[in-house]
Design a protein around this motif. Structure first.
Motif, PDB file in Angstrom:
ATOM      1  N   ALA A  95       0.713  -1.256   0.086  1.00 62.01           N
ATOM      2  CA  ALA A  95      -0.205  -0.112   0.012  1.00 62.01           C
ATOM      3  C   ALA A  95       0.813   1.160  -0.084  1.00 62.01           C
ATOM      4  O   ALA A  95       0.662   2.426  -0.743  1.00 62.01           O
ATOM      5  CB  ALA A  95      -1.012   0.127   1.129  1.00 62.01           C
ATOM      6  N   ILE A  96       1.947   1.358   0.599  1.00 61.67           N
ATOM      7  CA  ILE A  96       2.711   2.364   0.800  1.00 61.67           C
ATOM      8  C   ILE A  96       3.468   2.707  -0.608  1.00 61.67           C
ATOM      9  O   ILE A  96       3.641   3.783  -1.324  1.00 61.67           O
ATOM     10  CB  ILE A  96       4.060   2.209   1.694  1.00 61.67           C
ATOM     11  CG1 ILE A  96       3.290   2.229   3.095  1.00 61.67           C
ATOM     12  CG2 ILE A  96       5.196   3.273   1.530  1.00 61.67           C
ATOM     13  CD1 ILE A  96       4.331   1.877   4.260  1.00 61.67           C
ATOM     14  N   SER A  97       3.964   1.557  -1.353  1.00 65.42           N
ATOM     15  CA  SER A  97       4.289   1.585  -2.730  1.00 65.42           C
ATOM     16  C   SER A  97       3.089   2.016  -3.583  1.00 65.42           C
ATOM     17  O   SER A  97       3.586   2.662  -4.713  1.00 65.42           O
ATOM     18  CB  SER A  97       5.077   0.304  -3.112  1.00 65.42           C
ATOM     19  OG  SER A  97       4.059  -0.726  -3.465  1.00 65.42           O
ATOM     20  N   LEU A  98       2.227   1.872  -3.426  1.00 64.23           N
ATOM     21  CA  LEU A  98       0.851   2.385  -4.184  1.00 64.23           C
ATOM     22  C   LEU A  98       0.860   3.701  -4.215  1.00 64.23           C
ATOM     23  O   LEU A  98       0.787   4.634  -5.050  1.00 64.23           O
ATOM     24  CB  LEU A  98      -0.408   1.626  -3.896  1.00 64.23           C
ATOM     25  CG  LEU A  98      -1.692   2.022  -4.355  1.00 64.23           C
ATOM     26  CD1 LEU A  98      -1.586   1.885  -5.877  1.00 64.23           C
ATOM     27  CD2 LEU A  98      -2.981   1.338  -3.763  1.00 64.23           C
ATOM     28  N   VAL A  99       1.132   4.398  -2.891  1.00 62.98           N
ATOM     29  CA  VAL A  99       1.045   5.740  -2.681  1.00 62.98           C
ATOM     30  C   VAL A  99       2.256   6.484  -3.443  1.00 62.98           C
ATOM     31  O   VAL A  99       2.165   7.379  -4.376  1.00 62.98           O
ATOM     32  CB  VAL A  99       1.024   6.059  -1.045  1.00 62.98           C
ATOM     33  CG1 VAL A  99       1.213   7.563  -1.236  1.00 62.98           C
ATOM     34  CG2 VAL A  99      -0.447   5.428  -0.599  1.00 62.98           C
ATOM     35  N   GLY A 100       3.476   5.738  -3.450  1.00 64.02           N
ATOM     36  CA  GLY A 100       4.601   6.196  -4.114  1.00 64.02           C
ATOM     37  C   GLY A 100       4.394   6.325  -5.483  1.00 64.02           C
ATOM     38  O   GLY A 100       4.765   7.364  -6.456  1.00 64.02           O
ATOM     39  N   SER A 101       3.615   5.003  -6.247  1.00 64.15           N
ATOM     40  CA  SER A 101       3.394   5.078  -7.661  1.00 64.15           C
ATOM     41  C   SER A 101       2.357   6.155  -8.096  1.00 64.15           C
ATOM     42  O   SER A 101       2.471   6.757  -9.291  1.00 64.15           O
ATOM     43  CB  SER A 101       3.007   3.675  -8.070  1.00 64.15           C
ATOM     44  OG  SER A 101       1.809   3.433  -7.474  1.00 64.15           O
ATOM     45  N   LEU A 102       1.374   6.443  -7.024  1.00 65.99           N
ATOM     46  CA  LEU A 102       0.510   7.516  -7.417  1.00 65.99           C
ATOM     47  C   LEU A 102       1.234   8.965  -7.713  1.00 65.99           C
ATOM     48  O   LEU A 102       0.896   9.841  -8.468  1.00 65.99           O
ATOM     49  CB  LEU A 102      -0.458   7.657  -6.446  1.00 65.99           C
ATOM     50  CG  LEU A 102      -1.565   6.670  -6.462  1.00 65.99           C
ATOM     51  CD1 LEU A 102      -2.635   6.644  -4.817  1.00 65.99           C
ATOM     52  CD2 LEU A 102      -2.449   6.623  -7.748  1.00 65.99           C
ATOM     53  N   VAL A 103       2.068   9.176  -6.693  1.00 65.86           N
ATOM     54  CA  VAL A 103       2.807  10.388  -6.918  1.00 65.86           C
ATOM     55  C   VAL A 103       3.594  10.506  -8.180  1.00 65.86           C
ATOM     56  O   VAL A 103       3.680  11.408  -8.880  1.00 65.86           O
ATOM     57  CB  VAL A 103       3.678  10.566  -5.586  1.00 65.86           C
ATOM     58  CG1 VAL A 103       4.887  11.617  -5.609  1.00 65.86           C
ATOM     59  CG2 VAL A 103       3.055  10.704  -4.277  1.00 65.86           C
ATOM     60  N   ALA A 104       4.196   9.246  -8.211  1.00 67.42           N
ATOM     61  CA  ALA A 104       5.007   9.221  -9.773  1.00 67.42           C
ATOM     62  C   ALA A 104       4.332   9.470 -10.811  1.00 67.42           C
ATOM     63  O   ALA A 104       4.511   9.872 -11.958  1.00 67.42           O
ATOM     64  CB  ALA A 104       5.752   7.858  -9.718  1.00 67.42           C
ATOM     65  N   ALA A 105       2.972   9.078 -10.900  1.00 68.09           N
ATOM     66  CA  ALA A 105       2.242   8.957 -12.068  1.00 68.09           C
ATOM     67  C   ALA A 105       1.564  10.492 -12.367  1.00 68.09           C
ATOM     68  O   ALA A 105       1.541  10.851 -13.217  1.00 68.09           O
ATOM     69  CB  ALA A 105       1.011   7.903 -12.013  1.00 68.09           C
ATOM     70  N   GLY A 106       1.235  11.094 -11.179  1.00 67.97           N
ATOM     71  CA  GLY A 106       0.536  12.331 -11.181  1.00 67.97           C
ATOM     72  C   GLY A 106       1.618  13.462 -10.986  1.00 67.97           C
ATOM     73  O   GLY A 106       1.217  14.627 -10.901  1.00 67.97           O
ATOM     74  N   GLY A 107       3.014  13.416 -11.254  1.00 67.60           N
ATOM     75  CA  GLY A 107       3.911  14.349 -10.949  1.00 67.60           C
ATOM     76  C   GLY A 107       4.018  15.205 -11.951  1.00 67.60           C
ATOM     77  O   GLY A 107       4.708  16.225 -12.039  1.00 67.60           O
ATOM     78  N   GLN A 108       3.671  14.799 -13.302  1.00 68.10           N
ATOM     79  CA  GLN A 108       3.724  15.483 -14.541  1.00 68.10           C
ATOM     80  C   GLN A 108       5.212  15.985 -14.672  1.00 68.10           C
ATOM     81  O   GLN A 108       5.590  16.815 -15.203  1.00 68.10           O
ATOM     82  CB  GLN A 108       2.855  16.990 -14.440  1.00 68.10           C
ATOM     83  CG  GLN A 108       1.421  16.466 -14.273  1.00 68.10           C
ATOM     84  CD  GLN A 108       0.857  15.866 -15.244  1.00 68.10           C
ATOM     85  OE1 GLN A 108       1.271  16.052 -16.581  1.00 68.10           O
ATOM     86  NE2 GLN A 108      -0.160  15.010 -15.355  1.00 68.10           N
ATOM     87  N   PHE A 109       5.992  14.925 -14.585  1.00 68.27           N
ATOM     88  CA  PHE A 109       7.665  15.266 -14.852  1.00 68.27           C
ATOM     89  C   PHE A 109       7.682  15.280 -16.370  1.00 68.27           C
ATOM     90  O   PHE A 109       8.382  16.278 -16.837  1.00 68.27           O
ATOM     91  CB  PHE A 109       8.438  14.262 -14.151  1.00 68.27           C
ATOM     92  CG  PHE A 109       8.243  14.316 -12.726  1.00 68.27           C
ATOM     93  CD1 PHE A 109       8.805  15.528 -11.835  1.00 68.27           C
ATOM     94  CD2 PHE A 109       7.697  13.428 -11.884  1.00 68.27           C
ATOM     95  CE1 PHE A 109       8.735  15.405 -10.782  1.00 68.27           C
ATOM     96  CE2 PHE A 109       7.665  13.469 -10.610  1.00 68.27           C
ATOM     97  CZ  PHE A 109       8.053  14.637  -9.919  1.00 68.27           C
TER      98      PHE A 109
END
Length: 98
Positions: free
Chosen positions: A43-57
């Motif tokens: 679940a923690i890695s899910l939160v991190g992947s959400l940040v990576a997907a929504g970061g608009q880098f």
């Protein structure tokens, strides 16, 4: 191959071997609590992947983040289903006494 990439690959392989050794050494009685802990880490890695997907880098990070969200979600849901199934194995069955 850069030294940083080589070091990252080395750490990944070392963690894989250590993780395999730790998980195979767990007695059967402790598998359910270990699964619950693993679900929390997923679940923690899910939160991190959400940040990576929504970061608009850039587009690559968004696509890889989406793939990470998909994989982490499958891992979390599957882990909870397996944990639930394992916990049902330990419940006492009602033998229908009349």
């Amino acid at each position: 191959m850069t030294p940083e990439m080589f070091f990252g690959l080395y750490v990944f392989l070392l963690a894989a071997f250590v993780g395999y050794g730790v998980v195979t050494g767990v007695p059967a009685l402790l598998h359910t609590p270990l699964m619950a802990f693993t679900n929390a880490l997923s679940a923690i890695s899910l939160v991190g992947s959400l940040v990576a997907a929504g970061g608009q880098f850039n587009d690559v990070s968004t696509v890889l983040g989406f793939i990470a969200v998909l994989c982490a979600t499958i891992n979390v849901v599957g882990g909870f289903l397996i944990t639930d199934r394992m916990l049902k194995m330990f419940k006492k069955r009602d033998r229908g006494r009349a």
